[in-house]
Design a protein around this motif. Structure first.
Motif, PDB file in Angstrom:
ATOM      1  N   UNK A  67      -4.274  -9.400  -6.741  1.00 41.31           N
ATOM      2  CA  UNK A  67      -4.026  -9.521  -5.247  1.00 41.31           C
ATOM      3  C   UNK A  67      -2.603  -9.913  -4.881  1.00 41.31           C
ATOM      4  N   UNK A  68      -1.885 -10.705  -5.796  1.00 41.61           N
ATOM      5  CA  UNK A  68      -0.319 -11.009  -5.552  1.00 41.61           C
ATOM      6  C   UNK A  68       0.594  -9.735  -5.758  1.00 41.61           C
ATOM      7  N   UNK A  69       0.053  -8.976  -6.687  1.00 37.93           N
ATOM      8  CA  UNK A  69       0.796  -7.747  -6.942  1.00 37.93           C
ATOM      9  C   UNK A  69       0.646  -6.617  -5.908  1.00 37.93           C
ATOM     10  N   UNK A  70      -0.441  -6.920  -5.127  1.00 38.13           N
ATOM     11  CA  UNK A  70      -0.578  -5.838  -4.039  1.00 38.13           C
ATOM     12  C   UNK A  70      -1.642  -4.760  -4.366  1.00 38.13           C
ATOM     13  N   UNK A  71      -2.078  -4.721  -5.692  1.00 43.73           N
ATOM     14  CA  UNK A  71      -3.000  -3.797  -6.222  1.00 43.73           C
ATOM     15  C   UNK A  71      -4.589  -4.002  -5.980  1.00 43.73           C
ATOM     16  N   UNK A  72      -4.912  -4.939  -5.294  1.00 42.59           N
ATOM     17  CA  UNK A  72      -6.213  -4.930  -4.896  1.00 42.59           C
ATOM     18  C   UNK A  72      -6.590  -4.457  -3.608  1.00 42.59           C
ATOM     19  N   UNK A  73      -7.985  -3.763  -3.616  1.00 40.73           N
ATOM     20  CA  UNK A  73      -8.306  -3.392  -2.247  1.00 40.73           C
ATOM     21  C   UNK A  73      -8.986  -4.498  -1.708  1.00 40.73           C
ATOM     22  N   UNK A  74      -8.831  -4.515  -0.328  1.00 41.49           N
ATOM     23  CA  UNK A  74      -9.390  -5.782   0.664  1.00 41.49           C
ATOM     24  C   UNK A  74     -10.572  -5.005   1.637  1.00 41.49           C
ATOM     25  N   UNK A  75     -11.193  -6.057   1.606  1.00 38.58           N
ATOM     26  CA  UNK A  75     -12.188  -5.598   2.806  1.00 38.58           C
ATOM     27  C   UNK A  75     -12.351  -6.821   3.946  1.00 38.58           C
ATOM     28  N   UNK A  76     -11.924  -6.479   4.909  1.00 40.18           N
ATOM     29  CA  UNK A  76     -11.583  -7.491   6.237  1.00 40.18           C
ATOM     30  C   UNK A  76     -11.950  -7.122   7.294  1.00 40.18           C
ATOM     31  N   UNK A  77     -12.333  -8.050   8.242  1.00 43.12           N
ATOM     32  CA  UNK A  77     -12.993  -8.079   9.572  1.00 43.12           C
ATOM     33  C   UNK A  77     -11.843  -7.024  10.555  1.00 43.12           C
ATOM     34  N   UNK A  78     -12.443  -6.280  11.410  1.00 40.41           N
ATOM     35  CA  UNK A  78     -11.735  -5.391  12.246  1.00 40.41           C
ATOM     36  C   UNK A  78     -11.420  -6.174  13.560  1.00 40.41           C
ATOM     37  N   UNK A  79     -11.018  -4.969  14.366  1.00 36.79           N
ATOM     38  CA  UNK A  79     -10.319  -5.643  15.618  1.00 36.79           C
ATOM     39  C   UNK A  79     -11.519  -6.267  16.606  1.00 36.79           C
ATOM     40  N   UNK A  80     -12.857  -6.383  16.293  1.00 36.65           N
ATOM     41  CA  UNK A  80     -13.632  -7.118  17.036  1.00 36.65           C
ATOM     42  C   UNK A  80     -13.673  -8.683  16.580  1.00 36.65           C
TER      43      UNK A  80
END
Length: 296
Positions: free
Chosen positions: A188-201
């Motif tokens: 995560x800290x190195x920017x290698x992780x894929x993220x799942x996150x809420x969208x613009x809603x």
């Protein structure tokens, strides 16, 4: 010769108040008619008749609908009191006064509904089997003022002042990965992780603000409109995501990467309208949720 008899003052009845209340709550003739069980033209004629009797308009017409005047709002408040009194009177005439019947409409988010509200209602159902629940899960705040719902359960630090409510605790969150996923905090800290996150809603969701503050360069691989979807994708190993700890608790397919994130803390509130809280069906559900849905 001029008549000495003064014109009779117009007197509103319960039926007229019911029409005004339906229009204030819905804002359109068609929706008001649906609530009243009549067609839109009947509502239109009733509003015209009431306005003529009062000698002033109650609604401002526009393409968007009917906007209530201050007088219409004041009449609607009185109509709500009449409505509450009638419901109390009907309940008092039941053959079994201890039995609570009717429909209770509850508005909340999908995570709170599945993680907290449904389990609580399952506990209540055997005690009041005649109660029926209409459950609305969405991120928008359904209006209690217009009686679109009876009870709302919301994550907010600023509950509306015109409602009555009780804080049920704090919603805490942490960053999670799938139990079998190789992602670690170093990824995560190195920017290698894929993220799942809420969208613009959900642009103001605490997890979105936290991610943008601490990882501003991250572009989520999956953007979704539901925290339940974030949960399931993280559990499948599709990436990392911030989740409420109450939702992740007990899930063997999730692994926390951080402790609780204080910046994501949010208050959980149980809300209802002051004119509704004394109705037996609403009081029973409200009281049960207040006693059983508690976060620490």
């Amino acid at each position: 010769m001029k008549s000495s008899i003064a014109p009779t003052q117009y007197r509103l009845g319960a039926a007229e108040l019911e029409v005004v209340l339906a229009m204030v709550r819905t804002g359109t003739l068609a929706a008001a008619g649906e609530r009243l069980g009549v067609d839109a033209s009947t509502v239109f004629r009733a509003i015209q008749r009431i306005e003529r009797g009062l000698g002033q308009p109650l609604f401002e017409r526009s393409r968007a609908g009917y906007r209530a005047s201050e007088l219409a709002q004041a009449l609607a408040e009185q109509a709500e009191r009449v409505e509450a009194a009638l419901e109390t009177a009907r309940a008092a005439t039941q053959a079994q006064p201890e039995q609570i019947t009717g429909t209770v409409r509850i508005s909340t988010t999908d995570t709170l509904l599945h993680g907290l509200i449904v389990p609580a209602l399952q506990m209540l159902q055997p005690r009041h089997p005649a109660l029926v629940y209409e459950l609305h899960a969405g991120n928008e705040l359904v209006s209690l003022t217009r009686r679109d719902t009876d009870i709302a359960v919301r994550a907010t630090r600023r509950p509306p002042q015109h409602l009555v409510g009780r804080q049920l605790g704090m919603i805490r969150s942490a960053l999670y990965a799938g139990a079998s996923s190789p992602e670690a905090m170093s990824d995560v800290q190195a920017g290698r992780a894929a993220w799942i996150a809420p969208d613009d809603s959900m642009p103001d969701h605490p997890s979105v603000r936290w991610r943008k503050k601490h990882y501003p360069k991250v572009q989520p691989t999956f953007r979704v409109n539901s925290l339940l979807t974030v949960l399931e994708l993280v559990a499948r190993g599709a990436g990392v995501g911030v989740l409420p700890t109450f939702l992740a608790m007990g899930r063997s397919d999730l692994r926390p990467l951080t402790g609780t994130l204080a910046e994501c803390d949010n208050e959980l509130w149980l809300l209802t309208h002051p004119e509704s809280r004394h109705l037996r069906r609403i009081a029973a559900v409200y009281g049960h949720l207040a006693d059983t849905v508690l976060l620490h």
